[in-house]
Design a protein around this motif. Structure first.
Motif, short mmCIF file in Angstrom:
data_model
loop_
_atom_site.label_atom_id
_atom_site.label_comp_id
_atom_site.label_asym_id
_atom_site.label_seq_id
_atom_site.Cartn_x
_atom_site.Cartn_y
_atom_site.Cartn_z
N LEU A 127 22.54 25.14 61.66
CA LEU A 127 23.77 24.35 61.78
C LEU A 127 23.58 22.88 61.40
CD1 LEU A 127 25.15 25.78 65.14
CD2 LEU A 127 25.90 26.35 62.82
N ASN A 128 22.42 22.57 60.83
CA ASN A 128 22.09 21.19 60.55
C ASN A 128 22.91 20.56 59.45
OD1 ASN A 128 20.50 19.63 62.06
ND2 ASN A 128 18.58 20.12 61.04
N GLY A 129 23.09 19.25 59.57
CA GLY A 129 23.81 18.51 58.55
C GLY A 129 25.27 18.32 58.92
N LYS A 130 25.95 17.60 58.09
CA LYS A 130 27.30 17.15 58.39
C LYS A 130 28.35 18.26 58.24
CE LYS A 130 30.37 13.37 56.96
NZ LYS A 130 30.51 12.24 56.01
N TRP A 131 28.07 19.25 57.40
CA TRP A 131 29.13 20.16 56.98
C TRP A 131 29.01 21.60 57.44
CZ3 TRP A 131 33.06 17.43 55.73
CH2 TRP A 131 32.90 16.20 55.08
N LYS A 132 27.84 22.02 57.92
CA LYS A 132 27.66 23.44 58.23
C LYS A 132 28.55 23.90 59.37
CE LYS A 132 23.27 24.07 56.06
NZ LYS A 132 22.46 22.84 56.27
N LEU A 133 28.65 23.05 60.38
CA LEU A 133 29.47 23.41 61.53
C LEU A 133 30.95 23.57 61.15
CD1 LEU A 133 28.90 23.99 64.48
CD2 LEU A 133 29.32 21.59 64.97
N PRO A 134 31.54 22.59 60.45
CA PRO A 134 32.92 22.76 59.99
C PRO A 134 33.10 24.02 59.14
CG PRO A 134 32.26 20.47 59.72
CD PRO A 134 31.05 21.21 60.22
N ILE A 135 32.12 24.34 58.33
CA ILE A 135 32.24 25.55 57.50
C ILE A 135 32.25 26.79 58.38
CG2 ILE A 135 31.07 27.00 55.79
CD1 ILE A 135 30.00 24.37 54.51
N MET A 136 31.29 26.85 59.30
CA MET A 136 31.24 27.99 60.21
C MET A 136 32.53 28.12 61.02
SD MET A 136 28.35 29.51 59.70
CE MET A 136 27.93 30.52 61.12
N ALA A 137 33.03 26.96 61.47
CA ALA A 137 34.27 26.96 62.24
C ALA A 137 35.42 27.50 61.40
CB ALA A 137 34.59 25.55 62.72
N ALA A 138 35.49 27.08 60.15
CA ALA A 138 36.57 27.54 59.26
C ALA A 138 36.48 29.04 59.04
CB ALA A 138 36.50 26.80 57.94
N GLY A 191 21.24 33.79 56.27
CA GLY A 191 21.75 35.07 56.75
C GLY A 191 22.92 35.01 57.70
N VAL A 192 23.59 33.85 57.79
CA VAL A 192 24.73 33.78 58.70
C VAL A 192 26.08 33.94 58.00
CG1 VAL A 192 23.55 32.49 60.51
CG2 VAL A 192 24.71 31.25 58.68
N GLU A 222 34.69 35.52 47.93
CA GLU A 222 35.02 35.36 49.34
C GLU A 222 33.76 35.16 50.19
OE1 GLU A 222 39.16 37.54 50.47
OE2 GLU A 222 37.45 38.83 50.09
N TYR A 223 33.93 34.32 51.19
CA TYR A 223 32.84 34.05 52.13
C TYR A 223 33.25 34.51 53.52
CZ TYR A 223 31.09 31.09 48.38
OH TYR A 223 30.64 30.63 47.18
N GLU A 224 32.29 35.14 54.23
CA GLU A 224 32.58 35.54 55.60
C GLU A 224 31.31 35.54 56.43
OE1 GLU A 224 33.63 39.81 55.99
OE2 GLU A 224 32.86 40.02 53.94
N LEU A 225 31.49 35.43 57.74
CA LEU A 225 30.33 35.43 58.63
C LEU A 225 29.68 36.80 58.66
CD1 LEU A 225 31.66 33.41 61.73
CD2 LEU A 225 30.52 32.57 59.67
N THR A 226 28.35 36.81 58.76
CA THR A 226 27.65 38.06 59.01
C THR A 226 27.67 38.31 60.52
OG1 THR A 226 25.55 36.92 59.31
CG2 THR A 226 26.07 37.67 57.08
N LYS A 227 27.11 39.42 60.91
CA LYS A 227 26.99 39.72 62.34
C LYS A 227 26.20 38.62 63.03
CE LYS A 227 26.09 43.99 64.84
NZ LYS A 227 25.33 45.26 64.84
N SER A 228 25.12 38.22 62.38
CA SER A 228 24.27 37.15 62.90
C SER A 228 25.06 35.85 63.03
CB SER A 228 23.08 36.97 61.96
OG SER A 228 22.07 36.23 62.58
N SER A 274 27.43 36.02 65.88
CA SER A 274 26.75 35.94 67.17
C SER A 274 26.39 34.50 67.55
CB SER A 274 25.48 36.80 67.17
OG SER A 274 24.47 36.17 66.41
N LEU A 275 26.47 33.63 66.56
CA LEU A 275 26.24 32.21 66.84
C LEU A 275 27.34 31.63 67.73
CD1 LEU A 275 25.02 30.19 63.73
CD2 LEU A 275 24.17 30.06 66.05
N GLU A 276 28.46 32.34 67.77
CA GLU A 276 29.58 31.84 68.56
C GLU A 276 29.20 31.66 70.03
OE1 GLU A 276 34.03 32.97 69.21
OE2 GLU A 276 33.42 33.74 67.24
N ALA A 277 28.38 32.57 70.53
CA ALA A 277 27.94 32.47 71.92
C ALA A 277 27.16 31.19 72.15
CB ALA A 277 27.08 33.69 72.28
N VAL A 278 26.32 30.85 71.15
CA VAL A 278 25.55 29.60 71.24
C VAL A 278 26.49 28.41 71.21
CG1 VAL A 278 23.70 28.24 70.21
CG2 VAL A 278 23.64 30.73 70.05
#
Lengths: 120, 120
Positions: free
Chosen positions: A28-39, A73-74, A88-94, A97-101
């Motif tokens: 999740l490092n850096g300025k943009w990974k979190l916003p991307i994962m959130a989106a 792999g996320v 298209e981009y989508e979250l993997t299972k892994s 599962s980051l959502e819990a973190v």
DNA sequence: TATAGTGCTATACTTTAGTATAGTGGTTAC
DNA sequence: GTAACCACTATACTAAAGTATAGCACTATA
């Protein structure tokens, strides 16, 4: 029990658990990974959709970070061989599962901000 | 229940929860904060002790990161007015509560590394 | 009085992360 | 056929993070 004692065993060795935490943080490092994962938390999205949904991100950074996240792999990149191509981009299972973190990070962040603003 | 729905409410708004997660991540950001927190997990330590316990850290970085962590309210610096002065660093309550967050990061990190190495 | 330890700070530098701006090769809509 | 959308890449730059090396004021020990 077995789970808890395994965690305890790891936690007795800082150099090991610091590695594990770093593995998590690097994803999740850096300025943009979190916003991307959130989106992507709301479902699959296309490149241009992400670019529009994430304010101020440049295509260069979006492209780079998507590659990083995929390499970790996320998230998964799918090219539909339609004409024109749709990517298209989508979250993997892994990744999902980051959502819990993230949940515990949200809770700690909110709590911290409360006690913090109270003090200073 | 009230707690869970509060979290859910926050999670419906990415810009809000991304902030909360960032608050948490910023506390541990950079190369050295995690090793420092880990070293202090076992109790209070002095500057030179930390310097020795954390391989390759320079006094400049240690000093800077300790200040950051103190400013973020996760550790406390105490100067004992003995002669010579003894300076001790220890986790605050807030800092100690970060352990719960680190625990889930350890678990995700380990799990992720397992499934990841299996695949590639 | 020389040597070593404590708790740092100062200066200069390199490396990494992020930004700005432009452009490519394809497709489709007018 | 030209204007616009898609999914990016290239080049050049700035800013932030981290490193290397030296030194300071103080105290303790021999």
């Amino acid at each position: 029990m077995g789970r808890l004692s395994e965690l305890d065993k790891i936690k007795s060795c800082p150099s090991t658990y610091v590695l594990a935490i770093n593995d998590t943080m690097n994803v999740l490092n850096g300025k943009w990974k979190l916003p991307i994962m959130a989106a992507l938390g709301f479902g699959k999205k296309r490149f241009r959709e992400l670019e529009r949904d994430i304010p101020n991100i440049t295509p260069r950074m979006l492209s780079k970070e998507l590659k990083d996240l995929e390499a970790n792999g996320v998230l998964k990149r799918t090219v539909h061989d339609s004409i024109p191509v749709v990517v298209e981009y989508e979250l993997t299972k892994s990744g999902a599962s980051l959502e819990a973190v993230m949940d515990v990070m949200i809770e700690w962040g909110l709590q911290h901000r409360k006690t913090f603003i109270g003090k200073y």
